[in-house]
Design an enzyme around this catalytic site. Structure first.
Site, mmCIF file in Angstrom:
data_model
loop_
_atom_site.group_PDB
_atom_site.id
_atom_site.type_symbol
_atom_site.label_atom_id
_atom_site.label_comp_id
_atom_site.label_asym_id
_atom_site.label_seq_id
_atom_site.Cartn_x
_atom_site.Cartn_y
_atom_site.Cartn_z
ATOM 1 N N HIS A 19 60.561 -14.274 -0.260
ATOM 2 C CA HIS A 19 61.397 -13.322 -0.985
ATOM 3 C C HIS A 19 62.041 -12.322 -0.019
ATOM 4 C CE1 HIS A 19 61.772 -9.629 -3.639
ATOM 5 N NE2 HIS A 19 62.487 -10.532 -4.285
ATOM 6 N N GLU A 54 64.642 -16.922 -0.542
ATOM 7 C CA GLU A 54 65.490 -16.159 -1.473
ATOM 8 C C GLU A 54 66.093 -15.000 -0.717
ATOM 9 O OE1 GLU A 54 66.112 -12.733 -4.451
ATOM 10 O OE2 GLU A 54 64.979 -12.811 -2.589
ATOM 11 N N ASP A 61 69.464 -11.760 -1.175
ATOM 12 C CA ASP A 61 70.369 -11.065 -2.100
ATOM 13 C C ASP A 61 71.739 -10.891 -1.445
ATOM 14 O OD1 ASP A 61 68.137 -10.212 -4.038
ATOM 15 O OD2 ASP A 61 67.442 -9.509 -2.076
ATOM 16 N N HIS A 78 70.009 -6.251 -0.202
ATOM 17 C CA HIS A 78 69.487 -6.111 -1.568
ATOM 18 C C HIS A 78 70.088 -4.947 -2.343
ATOM 19 C CE1 HIS A 78 66.734 -4.698 -4.724
ATOM 20 N NE2 HIS A 78 66.520 -5.980 -4.929
ATOM 21 N N GLU A 123 70.842 -15.085 -4.380
ATOM 22 C CA GLU A 123 70.935 -14.201 -5.550
ATOM 23 C C GLU A 123 72.194 -13.356 -5.433
ATOM 24 O OE1 GLU A 123 67.601 -11.602 -6.500
ATOM 25 O OE2 GLU A 123 68.877 -10.523 -7.914
HETATM 26 O O1 G3P Z 1 65.176 -13.429 -7.331
HETATM 27 C C1 G3P Z 1 63.952 -12.824 -7.555
HETATM 28 C C2 G3P Z 1 64.000 -11.357 -7.232
HETATM 29 O O2 G3P Z 1 64.544 -11.217 -5.954
HETATM 30 C C3 G3P Z 1 64.797 -10.568 -8.225
HETATM 31 O O3 G3P Z 1 64.677 -9.186 -8.053
HETATM 32 O O4 G3P Z 1 65.396 -7.007 -7.228
HETATM 33 O O5 G3P Z 1 63.906 -8.401 -5.826
HETATM 34 O O6 G3P Z 1 66.291 -9.014 -6.141
HETATM 35 P P1 G3P Z 1 65.078 -8.370 -6.752
HETATM 36 MG MG MG Z 2 66.400 -10.867 -5.070
#
Ligand code: G3P
Ligand code: MG
Length: 229
Positions: A6, A33, A35, A47, A99
């Site tokens: 993440h 993952e 952002d 993010h 994302e």
């Molecule tokens: O995609 C899972 C997670 O990353 C979603 O929340 O705020 O950590 O981007 P956030």
């Molecule tokens: Mg995320």
């Protein structure tokens, strides 16, 4: 169960940097993952909407020029990555979840994604494209029906999964705080993979595994892989 790093291995390295992505792969994560925001004709990896938490810059990400964003330190001297750089560092057959936090236009976003995939020699339909903004996802699906979508949700809503029927996503990506075993079954019976974010506690990892969850997002892929082996 899939273990997705993440924001990369973001407990041990600065989140959403190439260093964190590489560390996640070294730890053995099955996927990644990160952002993204669409800014100044590019797609950049960060993010927050604001620069101050994770970089030495200030202001809103989308108000900046690309050259300013690229001049910043996102931790340990690492720059804010471009999408293309993140895709270029992916090992083969790694599940990559892009994302979308910020999108100014679905057509130009998709065009840039396809260019980046071309440069990185990645099949765009192998990426998992997710967002909390389901309207953006629907626009992308209409432009390219073969895209693999992840519908992010922070809630179990009364009209549970109706949004998913419209989007036909590959996965529904649930918050750890709200996921229930019955919802896991409901989503899987409807044909969707169930991914859960953000899971850093070994007891949660084991519980979710016992529920048959398909994958987790974790800041600690090393811990997850050791726990779930
Ligand atoms: O995609 C899972 C997670 O990353 C979603 O929340 O705020 O950590 O981007 P956030
Ligand atoms: Mg995320």
């Amino acid at each position: 169960m899939f273990v997705l790093a993440h924001r990369g291995a973001s407990k041990a390295a600065p989140e959403n940097t190439l260093a964190a992505f590489r560390l996640g792969f070294e730890m053995g994560a099955h996927g990644l993952e990160f952002d993204t925001y669409q800014v100044d004709g590019e797609i950049v990896v960060i993010h927050d909407r604001w620069l101050n938490r994770t970089t030495n810059g200030s202001g809103r990400v989308v108000d900046q020029t690309l050259s300013y964003l690229r001049s910043l330190n996102a931790g340990n001297g690492e720059p804010i990555p471009l999408l293309v750089e993140a895709l270029q560092c992916l090992p083969e057959s790694t599940l990559c979840n892009v994302e979308i936090k910020g999108m100014t236009n679905p057509e130009s976003w998709l065009a840039r994604l396809l260019e980046c995939c071309d440069i990185a020699q990645i099949n765009p339909d192998s990426l998992l494209i997710s967002s909390f903004n389901h309207r953006w996802l629907l626009s992308l699906k209409q432009l390219r029906p073969t895209l693999k979508l992840g519908a992010l949700t922070a809630n179990i809503e009364l009209n549970s999964l109706r949004f998913a029927r419209e989007l036909a996503p590959w996965s529904v990506n649930y918050a750890l705080d709200t996921i229930e075993e019955t919802e896991v079954k409901r989503a899987q019976e409807a044909g969707y993979k169930v991914l859960v974010y953000t899971v850093d506690n070994p007891e949660d990892m084991l519980l979710l595994q016992s529920w048959g969850v398909d994958g987790i997002f974790t800041n600690k892929p090393d811990l997850a892989l050791a726990t779930l082996k």
